[in-house]
Design an enzyme around this catalytic site. Structure first.
Site, PDB file in Angstrom:
ATOM      1  N   CYS A   1      42.042 -32.566  32.554  1.00  0.00           N
ATOM      2  CA  CYS A   1      41.557 -33.963  32.633  1.00  0.00           C
ATOM      3  C   CYS A   1      42.732 -34.849  32.252  1.00  0.00           C
ATOM      4  CB  CYS A   1      40.368 -34.183  31.704  1.00  0.00           C
ATOM      5  SG  CYS A   1      39.086 -32.913  31.785  1.00  0.00           S
TER       6      CYS A   1
ATOM      7  N   ASP B   1      41.470 -32.073  27.600  1.00  0.00           N
ATOM      8  CA  ASP B   1      41.350 -33.380  26.940  1.00  0.00           C
ATOM      9  C   ASP B   1      40.079 -34.013  27.498  1.00  0.00           C
ATOM     10  OD1 ASP B   1      41.858 -35.646  25.478  1.00  0.00           O
ATOM     11  OD2 ASP B   1      43.392 -36.426  26.836  1.00  0.00           O
TER      12      ASP B   1
ATOM     13  N   CYS C   1      38.674 -37.926  21.952  1.00  0.00           N
ATOM     14  CA  CYS C   1      38.976 -39.126  21.159  1.00  0.00           C
ATOM     15  C   CYS C   1      37.681 -39.683  20.558  1.00  0.00           C
ATOM     16  CB  CYS C   1      39.704 -40.172  21.990  1.00  0.00           C
ATOM     17  SG  CYS C   1      38.831 -40.715  23.479  1.00  0.00           S
TER      18      CYS C   1
END
EC number: 2.1.1.176
Length: 449
Positions: free
Chosen positions: A266, A333, A386
């Site tokens: 990704c 990710d 994140c």
């Protein structure tokens, strides 16, 4: 004459309100339409981001002055009032008369019937004082603790509830507060073309001297103040990349070496992809996938700017990539709720819902499961997000390890992290925004048995 900064901020915010545009992209579009001074760009950015960031609190402050309710107002008028209250209460150095005058002029331009109403609301607001925290004290008296934190920091209740449950009240309070502080600009020096010292000297030669070395990554610099890095020759010539310093910790966990074959499942916008290439000395192959062609082009453009040749930017879903032959290492990710990056992406507060989390965890597990199947025996899979929610982080990792029944195992990353973080590693590491003034990230490494 309306201030160019306020005019630009208004057009940004009205697109966010009416078209569901992302604030960062709407602001870029608005800034591209007219030439603003650096000072006006900085003010427009602060007004736009700050208004979105503090919207929940602003609406509570505005509500007593709008009898018919905020939901009944036209988007243009509500946008003008929101951005004006933000300036009056959070940007106290701006003259109140300039804020109110420009608000009325804006109303005359975009919705003339509302000009007198905007004027009356703002004058009433000013008469009652602009200390927003004192105002909130009276509003919060009857609220429970979660609602008080929600109102104080301007986050939806479900987010506050999740963070308090995970980190405890005191640390959650600090995390929420950190998400309201604008982040410094961090850059990663392209070690293939420059050194930290040479970039620091080149920046100083252009008058940019308020710079700090990164505290978590050797190749990082933190630039203080409002600097448009992408206008610098150093950026255009590929000597540096804008990237949060916390994000710089993730690619090295792959332990990339020259000549490896690595998959970034990704990859857009390409920050970690290009960092992997730099760590590999731009030898070997990195397959970098994204599901949108525009984002694939963003990866390709980043590689071109940095003079990187080892990356193959490809259109496709990472779950469909064939591991034939298996990859030496894989980076996942994963798409996530983004609760770690809300200081830079404040509209996540309005966009994300609690229901999104369950859908995301299914996708995250699918990606990680497939990555573990297409990496070679002894190879590493690094899983990163994140966000700050364990449901999307360590719980996904443990679930996949359990489902694959001994095919992969959790690998200790403490030795690959700065000493200041090593003792915080459990099932991977969650880096929260209040710790080092970075964005928030989760990172873990699995090894194929």
């Amino acid at each position: 004459m309306i201030s160019p900064a306020r005019w630009t901020a208004y057009h940004t915010l009205v697109r966010v309100a009416k078209d569901q545009a992302y604030v960062n992209l709407a602001l870029q579009h608005a800034l591209a339409k007219r030439e603003l001074s650096d000072r006006d760009k900085a003010l427009a950015t602060e007004i736009a981001y700050g208004t979105v960031r503090r919207q929940l609190t602003i609406d509570q402050l505005l509500a007593p002055y709008v009898r018919r309710g905020l939901r009944s107002m036209e988007s243009e008028t509500l946008t003008i009032l929101r951005m004006s209250v933000y300036q009056l209460s959070w940007l106290s150095k701006l003259p109140a008369y300039a804020v109110t005058s420009d608000a009325v002029e804006l109303a005359k331009r975009v919705n003339p019937r509302s000009a007198s109403f905007v004027n009356a609301v703002l004058r009433s607001y000013l008469r009652d004082g602009t200390d927003w925290e004192k105002r909130l004290d009276s509003l919060r008296e009857d609220f429970d603790d979660i609602a008080q934190l929600s109102l104080l920091h301007s986050y939806p209740r479900w987010m506050v509830t999740r963070l308090v449950a995970t980190y405890g009240r005191e640390r959650a309070d600090a995390i929420l507060a950190a998400g309201n502080r604008p982040g410094v600009t961090s850059v990663r020096v392209n070690a293939l073309r420059a050194s930290v010292e040479s970039v620091t000297s080149a920046l100083a030669a252009q008058g940019i001297v308020d710079i700090e070395r990164g505290s978590l990554y050797d190749g990082a610099l933190r630039i203080m103040g409002a600097i448009d890095v992408e206008r610098l020759d150093l950026y255009r010539d590929g000597l540096l990349t804008v990237q949060d310093e916390g994000a710089m910790l993730i690619a090295p966990l792959l332990r990339p070496e020259p000549g490896m074959r690595i998959l970034d499942m990704c990859a857009a916008p390409g920050g970690k992809t290009t960092q992997i290439a730099e760590l590999m000395r731009d030898t070997g192959v990195i397959d970098a996938y994204d599901v949108y062609m525009a984002k694939v082009q963003t990866i390709a453009d980043a590689c071109s700017r940095l003079h990187i040749a080892s990356v193959r930017a490809r259109l496709g879903d990472g779950r469909d990539v064939l591991g034939d032959p298996p990859y030496d290492a894989v980076l996942v990710d994963a798409p996530c709720s983004g609760l770690g990056v809300m200081r830079r992406r404040p509209d996540i507060r309005q966009r994300r819902t609690e229901a999104d989390v369950a859908a995301l965890t299914a996708l995250q597990a699918d990606l990680l499961r497939h990555a573990c199947r297409i990496v070679k025996p002894g190879g590493y899979v690094v899983y990163a997000t994140c966000t700050l929610l364990p449901e999307e982080n360590e719980q996904v990792v443990l679930r996949v390890i359990d489902e694959l029944e001994g095919a992969v195992s959790l690998d200790d990353i403490a030795g690959d992290l700065p000493a200041s973080l090593a003792d915080r590693v459990t099932v991977g590491l969650t880096l929260t925004p209040e710790m080092f003034a970075t964005d928030g990230f989760y990172m873990a490494r699995l090894r194929r048995n």
